[in-house]
Enzyme design. Structure first.
Site, PDB file in Angstrom:
ATOM      1  N   SER A 260     -14.164  -6.478   2.236  1.00  0.00           N
ATOM      2  CA  SER A 260     -12.933  -5.394   1.730  1.00  0.00           C
ATOM      3  C   SER A 260     -13.046  -3.979   2.382  1.00  0.00           C
ATOM      4  O   SER A 260     -14.061  -3.909   3.142  1.00  0.00           O
ATOM      5  CB  SER A 260     -13.103  -5.156   0.338  1.00  0.00           C
ATOM      6  OG  SER A 260     -14.421  -4.587  -0.081  1.00  0.00           O
ATOM      7  N   LYS A 261     -12.190  -3.174   1.784  1.00  0.00           N
ATOM      8  CA  LYS A 261     -12.354  -1.789   2.580  1.00  0.00           C
ATOM      9  C   LYS A 261     -13.739  -1.105   2.400  1.00  0.00           C
ATOM     10  O   LYS A 261     -14.063  -0.259   3.259  1.00  0.00           O
ATOM     11  CB  LYS A 261     -11.061  -0.984   1.786  1.00  0.00           C
ATOM     12  CG  LYS A 261      -9.985  -1.408   2.177  1.00  0.00           C
ATOM     13  CD  LYS A 261      -9.455  -0.187   3.179  1.00  0.00           C
ATOM     14  CE  LYS A 261      -8.039  -1.078   3.831  1.00  0.00           C
ATOM     15  NZ  LYS A 261      -7.723  -1.194   5.029  1.00  0.00           N
ATOM     16  N   ARG A 262     -14.385  -1.468   1.711  1.00  0.00           N
ATOM     17  CA  ARG A 262     -15.829  -0.719   1.065  1.00  0.00           C
ATOM     18  C   ARG A 262     -16.527  -1.089   2.396  1.00  0.00           C
ATOM     19  O   ARG A 262     -17.536  -0.284   2.668  1.00  0.00           O
ATOM     20  CB  ARG A 262     -16.579  -1.503  -0.206  1.00  0.00           C
ATOM     21  CG  ARG A 262     -16.201  -0.844  -1.135  1.00  0.00           C
ATOM     22  CD  ARG A 262     -16.922  -1.383  -2.461  1.00  0.00           C
ATOM     23  NE  ARG A 262     -16.718  -3.009  -2.439  1.00  0.00           N
ATOM     24  CZ  ARG A 262     -17.711  -3.622  -2.335  1.00  0.00           C
ATOM     25  NH1 ARG A 262     -18.990  -3.111  -1.919  1.00  0.00           N
ATOM     26  NH2 ARG A 262     -17.644  -5.071  -2.347  1.00  0.00           N
ATOM     27  N   GLY A 264     -15.798  -1.298   5.487  1.00  0.00           N
ATOM     28  CA  GLY A 264     -15.140  -0.622   6.902  1.00  0.00           C
ATOM     29  C   GLY A 264     -13.521  -1.344   7.099  1.00  0.00           C
ATOM     30  O   GLY A 264     -13.005  -1.930   6.283  1.00  0.00           O
ATOM     31  N   GLU A 270      -6.395  -1.780  12.594  1.00  0.00           N
ATOM     32  CA  GLU A 270      -7.638  -0.712  12.383  1.00  0.00           C
ATOM     33  C   GLU A 270      -8.410  -0.948  13.369  1.00  0.00           C
ATOM     34  O   GLU A 270      -8.964   0.182  14.139  1.00  0.00           O
ATOM     35  CB  GLU A 270      -8.061  -0.644  10.981  1.00  0.00           C
ATOM     36  CG  GLU A 270      -7.462  -0.129   9.764  1.00  0.00           C
ATOM     37  CD  GLU A 270      -8.004  -0.567   8.630  1.00  0.00           C
ATOM     38  OE1 GLU A 270      -8.908   0.314   8.143  1.00  0.00           O
ATOM     39  OE2 GLU A 270      -8.061  -1.639   7.939  1.00  0.00           O
TER      40      GLU A 270
END
Ligand code: GLU
Length: 503
Positions: A260-262, A264, A270
């Protein structure tokens, strides 16, 4: 873009839902599909599964194919290229899905269900509380006589279409990666195929389209395993041959939690913006969950196509480690790209940072050669293309800024008085020749070192700080050479003035 079919007849599909930017996990599945198909000389179909209008993110309709294109994952049929099995947007295939639903009702494999959402919620709650299997719908409408059901439909009563799942026994799914997976039929509820608004439900559309598009192999994420029995029952009801199934593993972060975004960046866009090379990302994704001999990690695209097959795909979960990707990206930058390729990739990043004017930088121009020289110096330290502007800015700006932390930095172990004496001497030594001659520059600076009875590092650090405005650069003499004589002298003069100005 059509690839020669080696006659294996392999047809796979990559079926992203346009609900946002292309997620790296989805791209991983897409890449495995692509490598498998290219390995077998088959046909890659891109199908956009856009029936969930509530979750649709319009920009992803173009963004996902674009991101795939950037990765070099191409398709032989689908948006932009067409093909004999279109349309390739699922939302344009609704009529077909409805016709097939009617067929299932007519042959007694599906039925109209008139239960209200309130009743369904109540039933679900009660069955869950008492743990009655299946814990969802209680099949209340399954036995309504067909004539009565048709009358109610004709009268406009709201309804859905549900599939009759087997009431008992086992449903076995054969997975090319995981072997046989068996489900107890008593746990499976009668799934909705067509919603009350007439639109097909996702799984139904997916099965119909796979069949209609003559898909032979389905490679998808492991989160689709629970719906596999439903697909098996649908194929049986239609009397269709089931495509071969393989479920790849979900990507996890190094902490073994779902990526997940946590952890990176998670979208392909992106990674591109950070300056990950598409070659490195493809290489890294390919070795997550697949390995050739448990040793080799760097593979060219051609080598991957040649070597990739499902027998070496592992069913265990797969760790996506940003650090490892950055290491691999650095490896590609340092060892596998030519300097011209690296220059071409770096240019947009330098231009965006305002350090170069892309319009005037074309191969052969002095500005282009300068960028190439700079990158040759720095490339073994670059991990991301987005690091380049900050790492190399002093090669492109007209002047650099001085601070006491730089020009009077502690590492050089010189008092301000010593700096005031040594810096002009170093300046003169450099002015006495040309920095293009690295050995000559070094010899003249060595004389300064001897004259003042200092260590080489002390003088070199001072010169480094003066020409770059920093305390860390590549090797001093190559840095001077790439900066060029006029820039070196102008900066040394400015540094001398700064030091004198401090009195
Ligand atoms: N549209 C599904 C997804 O986005 C694809 C599922 C499948 O491949 O069957 O994950």
């Amino acid at each position: 873009m059509v690839h020669t079919d080696k006659g294996t007849g392999v047809r796979t599909r990559f079926a992203p839902s346009p609900t946002g930017d292309l997620h790296v996990g989805t791209a991983h599945t897409g890449l495995f599909n692509w490598l498998f198909t290219r390995h077998h000389g088959g046909t890659v179909v891109l199908r956009i599964e856009d029936t969930d209008r509530k979750r649709l993110v319009p920009r992803s309709l173009g963004g996902i194919p674009e991101a795939l294109g950037w990765l070099g994952i191409d398709w032989d049929e689908g948006p932009g290229v067409g093909g004999p099995y279109g349309p390739y947007f699922q939302s344009e295939r609704q009529e077909l899905h409805q016709r097939y639903a009617e067929q299932l009702v007519a042959q007694g494999d599906a039925y109209y269900c008139f239960c209200t959402p309130e009743r369904l919620a109540e039933v679900r709650q009660e069955r869950q509380a008492k743990n009655i299997l299946p814990t969802g719908y209680d099949r209340h409408c399954r036995n309504i006589p067909p004539d009565e059901a048709r009358r109610r439909v004709a009268a406009g009563e709201p309804h859905v279409v549900r599939l009759k799942m087997p009431l008992e026994g086992q449903i076995t799914v054969t997975d090319l990666i995981r072997g046989e997976i068996t489900f107890d039929a008593r746990t499976l509820e009668d799934a909705v195929l067509i919603k009350s608004d007439g639109y097909s439900l996702y799984h139904f559309a997916n099965v119909i389209d796979d069949h209609e598009m003559a898909i032979t192999h389905i490679l998808r994420g492991e989160d689709w395993i629970p719906s596999a029995p439903l697909h098996v029952v649908l194929y049986r009801a239609f009397g269709w041959a089931m495509p071969k199934l393989a479920h790849t593993m979900l990507l996890l972060g190094p902490d073994r939690k779902k990526l997940s975004k946590r952890h990176g960046a998670t979208s392909i866009q992106e990674f591109r913006d950070q300056g990950i090379l598409s070659e490195a990302l493809v290489n890294y994704l390919a070795i997550i969950g697949w390995s050739w001999d448990d040793k080799q990690e760097i593979f060219s695209r051609e080598e991957l196509i040649e070597k990739f097959d499902l027998d070496r795909v592992k069913a265990s979960s797969a760790i996506f480690d940003h650090q490892k990707l950055e290491w691999m990206n650095g490896y590609y930058i340092n060892h596998l790209l030519t300097l011209d390729e690296l220059t071409a990739r770096a240019l947009p990043f330098l231009a965006r940072a305002g350090l170069v004017d892309i319009a005037t930088v074309t191969p052969g121009t002095p500005a282009y050669e300068h960028i190439k020289d700079v990158l040759a110096l720095e490339k073994d330290r670059i991990k991301l293309l987005s690091d380049i502007p900050e790492m190399t800015a002093y090669f492109f700006t007209p002047t650099v800024e001085y601070t006491p932390e730089v020009l009077l930095n502690k590492k050089q172990k010189l008092t301000p008085e010593q700096v005031r004496e040594v810096l002009p001497a170093a300046r003169d030594a450099i002015a006495a020749g040309d920095v293009a001659d690295e050995a000559g520059t070094e010899a003249r600076l060595d004389e300064v070192v001897a004259r003042f009875g200092l260590k080489r590092g002390q003088v070199f650090m001072l010169v480094r700080a003066a020409v770059s405005g920093r305390t860390a650069t590549p090797g001093l003499f190559e840095t001077l050479r790439v900066l060029g004589q006029p820039t070196c002298l102008a900066r040394l003069d400015a540094a001398v003035a700064w030091v004198e100005g401090r009195g």
